[in-house]
Design a protein around this motif. Structure first.
Motif, PDB file in Angstrom:
ATOM      1  N   ASN A  92       0.742  -1.084   0.473  1.00 32.36           N
ATOM      2  CA  ASN A  92       0.018  -0.055   0.286  1.00 32.36           C
ATOM      3  C   ASN A  92       0.604   0.920   0.047  1.00 32.36           C
ATOM      4  OD1 ASN A  92      -2.518  -1.668  -0.041  1.00 32.36           O
ATOM      5  ND2 ASN A  92      -2.560  -1.011   2.307  1.00 32.36           N
ATOM      6  N   LYS A  93       2.154   1.120   0.708  1.00 32.26           N
ATOM      7  CA  LYS A  93       3.200   2.113   0.915  1.00 32.26           C
ATOM      8  C   LYS A  93       3.662   2.305  -0.777  1.00 32.26           C
ATOM      9  CE  LYS A  93       3.628   2.255   5.684  1.00 32.26           C
ATOM     10  NZ  LYS A  93       4.642   2.251   7.194  1.00 32.26           N
ATOM     11  N   ALA A  94       3.752   0.622  -0.945  1.00 29.34           N
ATOM     12  CA  ALA A  94       4.222   1.435  -2.361  1.00 29.34           C
ATOM     13  C   ALA A  94       3.489   1.510  -3.223  1.00 29.34           C
ATOM     14  CB  ALA A  94       4.834  -0.352  -2.673  1.00 29.34           C
ATOM     15  N   ASP A  95       2.358   1.422  -3.731  1.00 29.33           N
ATOM     16  CA  ASP A  95       1.510   1.302  -4.328  1.00 29.33           C
ATOM     17  C   ASP A  95       1.337   3.697  -3.880  1.00 29.33           C
ATOM     18  OD1 ASP A  95       1.450  -0.402  -5.634  1.00 29.33           O
ATOM     19  OD2 ASP A  95      -0.686  -0.932  -4.290  1.00 29.33           O
ATOM     20  N   ASP A  96       0.832   3.475  -2.819  1.00 36.08           N
ATOM     21  CA  ASP A  96       0.951   5.126  -2.293  1.00 36.08           C
ATOM     22  C   ASP A  96       2.508   5.555  -2.853  1.00 36.08           C
ATOM     23  OD1 ASP A  96      -0.291   7.190  -1.837  1.00 36.08           O
ATOM     24  OD2 ASP A  96       0.616   7.089   0.279  1.00 36.08           O
ATOM     25  N   LEU A  97       3.443   5.409  -2.849  1.00 38.84           N
ATOM     26  CA  LEU A  97       4.968   6.365  -3.001  1.00 38.84           C
ATOM     27  C   LEU A  97       4.317   6.851  -4.794  1.00 38.84           C
ATOM     28  CD1 LEU A  97       7.568   7.272  -2.003  1.00 38.84           C
ATOM     29  CD2 LEU A  97       8.577   5.007  -3.123  1.00 38.84           C
ATOM     30  N   THR A  98       5.284   8.138  -5.272  1.00 36.63           N
ATOM     31  CA  THR A  98       5.171   9.065  -6.333  1.00 36.63           C
ATOM     32  C   THR A  98       6.375   9.863  -6.358  1.00 36.63           C
ATOM     33  OG1 THR A  98       3.913  10.819  -5.220  1.00 36.63           O
ATOM     34  CG2 THR A  98       2.781   9.143  -6.754  1.00 36.63           C
ATOM     35  N   ILE A  99       7.105  10.461  -7.269  1.00 39.71           N
ATOM     36  CA  ILE A  99       7.691  10.921  -7.634  1.00 39.71           C
ATOM     37  C   ILE A  99       7.252  12.316  -7.024  1.00 39.71           C
ATOM     38  CG2 ILE A  99       9.185  11.701  -8.865  1.00 39.71           C
ATOM     39  CD1 ILE A  99       8.734   9.938 -11.302  1.00 39.71           C
ATOM     40  N   ASN A 144      13.060  17.328  -1.281  1.00 34.36           N
ATOM     41  CA  ASN A 144      15.092  17.187  -2.435  1.00 34.36           C
ATOM     42  C   ASN A 144      14.638  17.330  -3.570  1.00 34.36           C
ATOM     43  OD1 ASN A 144      17.504  16.363  -2.940  1.00 34.36           O
ATOM     44  ND2 ASN A 144      16.440  14.214  -2.301  1.00 34.36           N
ATOM     45  N   PRO A 145      14.727  19.006  -3.949  1.00 32.25           N
ATOM     46  CA  PRO A 145      15.261  19.747  -5.001  1.00 32.25           C
ATOM     47  C   PRO A 145      15.963  19.244  -6.137  1.00 32.25           C
ATOM     48  CG  PRO A 145      15.155  21.186  -2.664  1.00 32.25           C
ATOM     49  CD  PRO A 145      15.221  19.788  -2.317  1.00 32.25           C
ATOM     50  N   GLU A 152      14.898  18.305  -9.644  1.00 33.19           N
ATOM     51  CA  GLU A 152      14.883  18.827 -10.686  1.00 33.19           C
ATOM     52  C   GLU A 152      15.463  17.696 -12.215  1.00 33.19           C
ATOM     53  OE1 GLU A 152      18.986  21.259 -12.132  1.00 33.19           O
ATOM     54  OE2 GLU A 152      18.768  21.206 -10.401  1.00 33.19           O
ATOM     55  N   LYS A 153      15.698  16.558 -11.003  1.00 36.18           N
ATOM     56  CA  LYS A 153      16.854  15.275 -11.892  1.00 36.18           C
ATOM     57  C   LYS A 153      15.699  15.059 -12.971  1.00 36.18           C
ATOM     58  CE  LYS A 153      21.612  14.421  -9.990  1.00 36.18           C
ATOM     59  NZ  LYS A 153      22.031  13.441  -9.611  1.00 36.18           N
ATOM     60  N   PHE A 154      14.650  13.959 -11.684  1.00 34.89           N
ATOM     61  CA  PHE A 154      13.536  13.942 -12.776  1.00 34.89           C
ATOM     62  C   PHE A 154      12.921  14.323 -13.363  1.00 34.89           C
ATOM     63  CE2 PHE A 154      12.969  10.865  -8.517  1.00 34.89           C
ATOM     64  CZ  PHE A 154      13.138   9.821  -9.111  1.00 34.89           C
ATOM     65  N   LYS A 193      12.522  13.422 -17.748  1.00 36.83           N
ATOM     66  CA  LYS A 193      11.057  13.508 -17.973  1.00 36.83           C
ATOM     67  C   LYS A 193      10.888  14.175 -19.436  1.00 36.83           C
ATOM     68  CE  LYS A 193       5.578  14.779 -16.497  1.00 36.83           C
ATOM     69  NZ  LYS A 193       5.261  15.365 -15.392  1.00 36.83           N
ATOM     70  N   ASN A 194      11.826  15.254 -19.435  1.00 32.37           N
ATOM     71  CA  ASN A 194      12.045  16.229 -20.296  1.00 32.37           C
ATOM     72  C   ASN A 194      12.335  15.467 -21.655  1.00 32.37           C
ATOM     73  OD1 ASN A 194      10.161  18.600 -19.146  1.00 32.37           O
ATOM     74  ND2 ASN A 194      12.318  19.274 -18.480  1.00 32.37           N
ATOM     75  N   ASP A 195      13.824  14.230 -21.247  1.00 36.22           N
ATOM     76  CA  ASP A 195      14.806  14.098 -22.381  1.00 36.22           C
ATOM     77  C   ASP A 195      13.813  12.741 -22.614  1.00 36.22           C
ATOM     78  OD1 ASP A 195      16.901  15.469 -21.280  1.00 36.22           O
ATOM     79  OD2 ASP A 195      16.970  13.935 -20.389  1.00 36.22           O
ATOM     80  N   ARG A 196      12.543  12.185 -22.237  1.00 31.74           N
ATOM     81  CA  ARG A 196      11.827  11.019 -22.863  1.00 31.74           C
ATOM     82  C   ARG A 196      10.860  11.752 -23.512  1.00 31.74           C
ATOM     83  NH1 ARG A 196      10.302   7.031 -17.207  1.00 31.74           N
ATOM     84  NH2 ARG A 196      12.088   6.422 -16.571  1.00 31.74           N
ATOM     85  N   ASN A 197      10.301  13.094 -23.069  1.00 31.34           N
ATOM     86  CA  ASN A 197       9.421  13.517 -24.235  1.00 31.34           C
ATOM     87  C   ASN A 197       9.870  14.748 -25.341  1.00 31.34           C
ATOM     88  OD1 ASN A 197       6.826  13.634 -22.021  1.00 31.34           O
ATOM     89  ND2 ASN A 197       7.780  15.111 -21.053  1.00 31.34           N
ATOM     90  N   SER A 198      11.281  15.076 -25.341  1.00 31.73           N
ATOM     91  CA  SER A 198      12.396  14.938 -26.216  1.00 31.73           C
ATOM     92  C   SER A 198      11.649  13.971 -27.504  1.00 31.73           C
ATOM     93  CB  SER A 198      13.048  16.223 -26.352  1.00 31.73           C
ATOM     94  OG  SER A 198      13.906  14.850 -25.126  1.00 31.73           O
TER      95      SER A 198
END
Length: 398
Positions: free
Chosen positions: A367-374, A381-382, A386-388, A392-397
């Motif tokens: 349940n905790k894993a299911d509830d865990l998001t980026i 953790n800024p 930022e890295k995520f 994400k932008n790389d994948r979109n490009s």
């Protein structure tokens, strides 16, 4: 005036009242007297007639009474004669009965006297025979005693009895054993033991014998009863049915010289005999026992059946004991297995509870894993955020 006619001359004459009254009175007196006389005569005649009639009647009654009296007398005479006859008959019968009874009594007395004489003669003959037999027996015993005491023929009483038995053993007692009692393990022993057997080796009779003789020079004289107790003890220890003392002791005793003496009132199944009754006592006891052989065979069969039943019951008891022992062992092992199963179940229950606890933790973790998001991971953790974002932008490009 009155006129009167004379009855003789038929002349009439007159008279006055007075004369007429006198004549009338006379006439009346005469007539009255005449009538009175006539009546008296008539009364006398009637009286005589009545007297005659009464006499006749009385005579008839008397004759009748006499006839009745005669008849009664005849009847009484008849009865008296009959009574006399009956009396005579009764007297004759009584006399005859008395004579018969007297004759019968006389005959009875004569018969009784005759029977008494016969009985006395028979009794006398019997006693004379018994006395003669006793005298002969005493003489034989005395002779035997002398022979035995002086060892004239070198034979003891025991040897004598053994010889007598062996002479008829083959014909009279082919299946019997008559042996010396050599077993003194109990501290005492008898002289001889007789045992006879029938079918199926069934014992018919057994006798413990003790032989007792005494030298005439012996100072202290023994009595037969001195040996009863020890003989009975030997009989019981050697498992014999009867005990017999063959004895020459008390040679002058009328009791022991009379024949076979039963002393079972002192000790059971015990007899005392002189040597000449040694074979007869064996024969008597053996014949009596043969009559009971049938019952002994039946008893032996019953005993065999009882042994079979006892064996069966013993086997059954052994089976029951073994089964009970095996049951106890199986019961104990079964109980141990149950306890082990219970322990295993308890352990598995604990394992189950532990697994159920782990599953719950895994569910909570899932349940905790299911509830865990980026977003939640990079919230504080800024750098990672930022890295995520860059990733994400790389994948979109692309």
């Amino acid at each position: 005036m009155h006129e009167i006619i004379c009855p003789n001359c038929n002349k009439a004459f007159k008279i006055d009242e007075t004369g007429y009254a006198d004549i009338l009175k006379q006439v009346r007196d005469k007539e009255f007297e005449k009538q009175l006389n006539a009546r008296l005569e008539l009364a006398e005649k009637e009286k005589l007639t009545a007297v005659e009639l009464e006499k006749t009647k009385a005579a008839g009654e008397l004759d009748k009474s006499v006839a009745l009296k005669d008849a009664k007398i005849q009847e009484l005479n008849g009865k008296l004669e009959a009574s006399e006859l009956t009396k005579k008959l009764a007297v004759n019968e009584a006399i005859n009965a008395i004579e018969n009874e007297r004759n019968s009594l006389k005959n009875g007395l004569e018969l009784a006297k005759f029977e008494k004489e016969l009985g006395e003669k028979a009794l006398k003959d019997k006693y004379e025979t018994q006395i003669k037999d006793r005298d002969d027996t005493i003489e034989r015993l005395r002779d035997m005693k002398v022979r035995l005491s002086t060892k004239m023929v070198g034979e003891t009483l025991e040897q004598h009895c053994e010889t007598e038995f062996n002479r008829i053993r083959a014909t009279a007692f082919p299946e019997a054993h008559f042996e010396k009692d050599n077993d003194a393990r109990s501290g005492s022993k008898g002289d001889y033991i007789f045992r006879d057997f029938g079918q199926a080796n069934t014992e018919i009779v057994s006798i413990m014998f003790e032989m007792k003789n005494e030298n005439s020079e012996t100072i202290t004289k023994k009595k037969n009863e001195d040996f009863f107790k020890e003989l009975d003890k030997d009989r019981i220890e050697k498992k014999c049915e009867y005990a017999v003392l063959v004895s020459l002791l008390e040679p002058d005793s009328e009791l022991y010289n009379s024949g076979i003496v039963d002393v079972s009132y002192r000790y059971p199944k015990m007899y005392v005999v002189r040597p000449q009754f040694f074979i007869p006592i064996i024969t008597l006891l053996r014949n009596a026992a043969q009559n009971a052989l049938k019952y002994k065979l039946e008893l032996a069969l019953v005993k065999e059946q009882n042994i079979d039943i006892t064996t069966f019951e013993s086997d059954l008891d052994t089976f029951k004991t073994s089964f009970a022992r095996n049951y106890d062992l199986a019961s104990k092992k079964f109980k141990t297995a149950i306890e082990e199963i219970d322990k295993t179940i308890d352990h598995l229950q604990k394992t189950k509870d532990a697994l159920l606890g782990s599953e719950n933790n895994l569910r909570l973790a899932n349940n905790k894993a299911d509830d865990l998001t980026i977003k939640k991971l990079t919230k504080s953790n800024p750098t990672m955020a930022e890295k995520f974002d860059n990733l994400k932008n790389d994948r979109n490009s692309d």
